[in-house]
Design a protein around this motif. Structure first.
Motif, mmCIF file in Angstrom:
data_model
loop_
_atom_site.group_PDB
_atom_site.id
_atom_site.type_symbol
_atom_site.label_atom_id
_atom_site.label_comp_id
_atom_site.label_asym_id
_atom_site.label_seq_id
_atom_site.Cartn_x
_atom_site.Cartn_y
_atom_site.Cartn_z
ATOM 1 N N UNK A 180 -4.032 -22.000 -21.556
ATOM 2 C CA UNK A 180 -4.212 -21.038 -22.582
ATOM 3 C C UNK A 180 -6.503 -20.480 -22.019
ATOM 4 N N UNK A 181 -6.491 -21.749 -21.763
ATOM 5 C CA UNK A 181 -8.683 -21.188 -21.570
ATOM 6 C C UNK A 181 -8.352 -20.708 -21.103
ATOM 7 N N UNK A 182 -8.289 -21.098 -19.388
ATOM 8 C CA UNK A 182 -8.131 -20.617 -18.087
ATOM 9 C C UNK A 182 -7.288 -18.925 -18.134
ATOM 10 N N UNK A 183 -6.537 -18.674 -18.667
ATOM 11 C CA UNK A 183 -5.289 -17.565 -18.801
ATOM 12 C C UNK A 183 -6.831 -16.529 -19.764
ATOM 13 N N UNK A 184 -7.054 -17.067 -20.982
ATOM 14 C CA UNK A 184 -8.393 -16.052 -21.415
ATOM 15 C C UNK A 184 -9.428 -15.687 -20.410
ATOM 16 N N UNK A 185 -10.013 -16.649 -20.184
ATOM 17 C CA UNK A 185 -10.843 -16.209 -19.099
ATOM 18 C C UNK A 185 -10.620 -15.229 -18.495
ATOM 19 N N UNK A 186 -9.371 -15.526 -16.895
ATOM 20 C CA UNK A 186 -9.023 -14.633 -16.990
ATOM 21 C C UNK A 186 -8.898 -13.009 -17.203
ATOM 22 N N UNK B 209 -12.815 -29.711 -20.033
ATOM 23 C CA UNK B 209 -12.203 -28.979 -19.796
ATOM 24 C C UNK B 209 -12.440 -28.397 -18.178
ATOM 25 N N UNK B 210 -13.521 -27.609 -18.130
ATOM 26 C CA UNK B 210 -13.913 -27.665 -16.590
ATOM 27 C C UNK B 210 -14.029 -28.488 -15.585
ATOM 28 N N UNK B 211 -14.549 -29.651 -15.979
ATOM 29 C CA UNK B 211 -14.804 -31.158 -15.121
ATOM 30 C C UNK B 211 -13.408 -31.863 -14.824
ATOM 31 N N UNK B 212 -12.277 -31.624 -15.918
ATOM 32 C CA UNK B 212 -11.079 -32.294 -15.924
ATOM 33 C C UNK B 212 -10.117 -31.833 -14.805
ATOM 34 N N UNK C 161 -18.945 -15.842 -16.495
ATOM 35 C CA UNK C 161 -18.200 -16.214 -17.589
ATOM 36 C C UNK C 161 -17.290 -17.422 -17.895
ATOM 37 N N UNK C 162 -16.816 -18.333 -16.904
ATOM 38 C CA UNK C 162 -16.200 -19.532 -16.712
ATOM 39 C C UNK C 162 -17.116 -20.628 -17.642
ATOM 40 N N UNK C 163 -18.871 -20.195 -17.188
ATOM 41 C CA UNK C 163 -19.441 -21.715 -17.753
ATOM 42 C C UNK C 163 -19.545 -20.909 -19.175
ATOM 43 N N UNK C 164 -19.155 -19.574 -19.973
ATOM 44 C CA UNK C 164 -19.289 -19.139 -20.915
ATOM 45 C C UNK C 164 -17.934 -19.249 -21.850
ATOM 46 N N UNK C 165 -17.063 -19.145 -21.029
ATOM 47 C CA UNK C 165 -15.446 -19.416 -21.632
ATOM 48 C C UNK C 165 -14.823 -20.440 -22.005
ATOM 49 N N UNK C 166 -15.580 -21.741 -20.769
ATOM 50 C CA UNK C 166 -14.311 -22.643 -21.076
ATOM 51 C C UNK C 166 -15.541 -24.073 -21.482
ATOM 52 N N UNK C 167 -15.027 -24.780 -22.003
ATOM 53 C CA UNK C 167 -16.074 -25.910 -22.348
ATOM 54 C C UNK C 167 -16.255 -26.548 -20.735
ATOM 55 N N UNK D 250 -16.926 -28.977 -8.903
ATOM 56 C CA UNK D 250 -17.682 -27.883 -8.789
ATOM 57 C C UNK D 250 -16.078 -27.315 -8.661
ATOM 58 N N UNK D 251 -15.593 -25.474 -8.567
ATOM 59 C CA UNK D 251 -14.280 -26.002 -8.132
ATOM 60 C C UNK D 251 -13.157 -25.697 -6.734
ATOM 61 N N UNK D 252 -12.561 -26.703 -6.673
ATOM 62 C CA UNK D 252 -12.162 -26.661 -5.128
ATOM 63 C C UNK D 252 -11.923 -25.164 -4.315
#
Length: 437
Positions: free
Chosen positions: A244-250, A230-233, A221-227, A397-399
Motif C-alpha cells: 500500500x505504501x509504495x502504491x500510494x507513492x506512485x 520501509x525503504x531500507x527493507x 516523494x519516496x523520501x517524503x512519503x515512505x518511511x 539505494x533502490x536496485x
C-alpha cells in the motif's frame, strides 16, 4: 559556516596563507616570476567540458598567468567523451595536468586513484587547510572515506567548483496573470496553481520526464512519503514493493496527471526541450537544478522574471530535495606539475575567483564563504539556501532494475495508460528476477 565577520576574516587570512605557500613552492620549482609579462616557464593543461563557462574559465586562467607567470591551457572536450579520452591518454602516457571529472569519487575513479593518476589532494602540503573552505558535506562528496570498498587511500581527490540541488522555478509574469499570489507548499496548492495556469492558456508544469529528472522528482516523494524502515527493507531485498505504501507513492503522480498539472506530452520532453519551453514563457513551473540559471541566460537572456521555491510537500513533514556536489576537477597524479596544478585549483576556488565564477556561470559556489556572505543573484541565493535541505546521503539505494521499472511505470501512469498498483507489482517482480519489467 562563517557566522561573524571576525571568523570570516581569520578564514580568509588562513586561505591566503595556504595559497601563498603553494604558489611560492610552484614559483620556486619553476623559476618563474609573477606579473613579469615574460614567456611562462611552466605551462599546465586543463581538460574540461564546461562549454557554458568556458569564457569565465579562460578569463580566470589569463588572470592567473598575469599574477604568477604560470600558463594554464584550457582544452574543451565533449562531455560524453571525457572518460574515453582520459582512459586512452592514460594508456598512451599523454594525460593533462588537470581534468574535469566525469564521475564522482566512486568505483570508476578508484581505478585511477589507486594507480596514482588521480592525486590525493589531502596528502599535499596545505591540503587539509585548503578543503576547510568547503562545507563538510561537500568535502565528503569529493572524498574517499577510510572504509571505502575500493581500498583507495582516504582523502579528498576532487576539487568542487560548485554545488547544486533541484527545486521548482516559476514564471512570475504567468503567476501574476493567473492570479497566484502564494507559492504552493502542499500538493493541493500545487494543483490549484496549475489549474489557474491552465485557465490562462499556459502549460502548468514541465520537466524532462523522458529521462533522469523523473527519477529525481520521484526520489523526493519516496523520501517524503515512505518511511525509512520501509525503504531500507525494500532496498535490502527484505521488504516488498507491491504494498500500500509504495502504491500510494506512485499514486501521487497519477493524481497530478489527472488534475492536469503536467504539461501536455511531458513524458516526451528531455531536459533541454523542457528548459526551452520554460525560458520561452510558455510554462508556469519547471523542476530543474541550480545549473538551469545559466541555461536560461543562454537560451533567452531577456527571460529574467522568474523565481525559485521548494517543491510542495505531502504534508507537515518538510520535503527534502536532491542535490550535492556539482562540477569537479582533479589533479593528475602522474603529472610533472602536480604542485602547480594544485596551486591553480586552490586559487580558482578562493573567494574572489569563486565570486566571479558564480556571477558569470549562475552556479552555486562551492566556497562556503562566497555562498553565504557575498551578495549573489536572488535565485542563486535561493538555491544556495537549499543546501541544508538535501536528501540525506545513504548507502541504501533502490536496485537498478527496480529504478528502471519504476521510471518506465511512472511515464505510463502520467500518460494515463497504467495504474500505480500494476507498476508496484512490476517493481516487485524486478526485485525478484533482477531484470527490469
Amino acid at each position: 559556516m562563517a557566522m561573524a565577520t571576525s571568523i570570516a576574516t581569520v578564514r580568509r587570512r588562513r586561505f591566503a596563507a595556504a595559497t601563498t605557500g603553494i604558489l611560492a613552492l610552484a614559483l620556486a620549482v619553476t623559476g618563474c616570476s609573477s606579473g613579469t609579462g615574460e614567456a611562462p616557464t611552466t605551462s599546465i593543461t586543463f581538460w574540461h567540458y564546461w562549454t557554458d563557462r568556458a569564457e569565465v574559465l579562460q578569463s580566470l586562467a589569463t588572470e592567473y598567468q598575469e599574477e604568477t607567470g604560470v600558463e594554464v591551457k584550457l582544452e574543451l572536450v565533449p562531455g560524453d567523451a571525457m572518460g574515453q579520452k582520459f582512459q586512452a591518454a592514460a594508456q598512451a602516457d599523454k594525460l593533462p595536468d588537470i581534468a574535469a571529472s566525469w564521475e564522482p569519487a566512486g568505483e570508476v575513479l578508484a581505478v585511477y586513484a589507486n594507480e596514482g593518476q588521480v592525486q590525493n589532494l589531502s596528502a599535499l602540503d596545505g591540503g587539509q587547510d585548503w578543503f576547510d573552505r568547503f562545507e563538510p558535506a561537500t568535502v565528503a562528496g569529493v572524498s574517499y572515506a577510510p572504509d571505502n570498498p575500493w581500498k583507495v587511500d582516504p582523502g579528498a581527490y576532487l576539487v568542487p567548483f560548485d554545488t547544486n540541488n533541484m527545486q521548482f522555478l516559476y514564471n512570475k509574469d504567468l503567476f501574476d496573470q493567473a492570479g497566484i499570489s502564494k507559492l504552493p507548499t502542499t500538493l493541493n496548492e500545487f494543483v490549484d496553481a496549475s489549474e489557474k495556469l491552465r485557465a490562462i492558456g499556459a502549460q502548468p508544469f514541465i520537466s524532462g520526464f523522458s529521462s533522469w529528472p523523473l527519477e529525481s522528482m520521484a526520489s523526493m516523494y519516496i523520501d517524503n512519503a515512505i518511511s525509512p524502515e520501509t525503504r531500507s527493507a525494500a532496498y535490502a531485498g527484505e521488504g516488498r514493493y507491491d504494498t500500500k505504501e509504495w502504491t500510494e507513492f506512485l499514486g501521487i503522480f497519477e493524481t497530478l496527471a489527472a488534475a492536469g498539472v503536467f504539461a501536455d506530452g511531458i513524458v516526451g520532453y528531455d531536459m533541454p526541450a523542457a528548459e526551452t519551453l520554460f525560458a520561452s514563457g510558455q510554462a508556469g513551473m519547471i523542476f530543474d537544478g541550480s545549473w538551469a540559471l545559466g541555461v536560461f541566460n543562454q537560451t533567452n537572456p531577456d527571460f529574467t522574471n522568474y523565481g525559485v521555491f521548494l517543491p510542495p510537500s505531502l504534508g507537515d513533514e518538510e520535503l527534502r530535495i536532491p542535490g550535492g556536489v556539482g562540477s569537479t576537477a582533479f589533479v593528475v597524479g602522474s603529472s610533472p606539475h602536480v604542485d602547480e596544478a594544485a596551486a591553480f585549483l586552490e586559487w580558482l576556488t578562493d573567494a574572489p575567483q569563486q565570486k566571479k565564477y558564480a556571477e558569470s556561470s549562475f552556479n552555486i559556489p562551492a566556497n562556503r564563504e562566497v555562498a553565504t556572505e557575498l551578495a549573489l543573484d536572488e535565485n542563486i541565493a535561493a538555491f544556495a539556501e537549499g543546501a541544508d535541505k538535501l536528501i540525506a546521503p545513504t548507502t541504501e539505494v533502490m536496485q537498478a532494475p527496480v529504478i528502471t521499472t519504476m521510471a518506465k511505470g511512472l511515464q505510463l501512469i502520467i500518460a494515463g495508460t497504467d495504474t500505480p498498483a500494476a507498476v508496484a507489482a512490476r517493481m516487485q517482480l524486478a526485485l525478484e528476477t533482477g531484470q527490469p519489467q
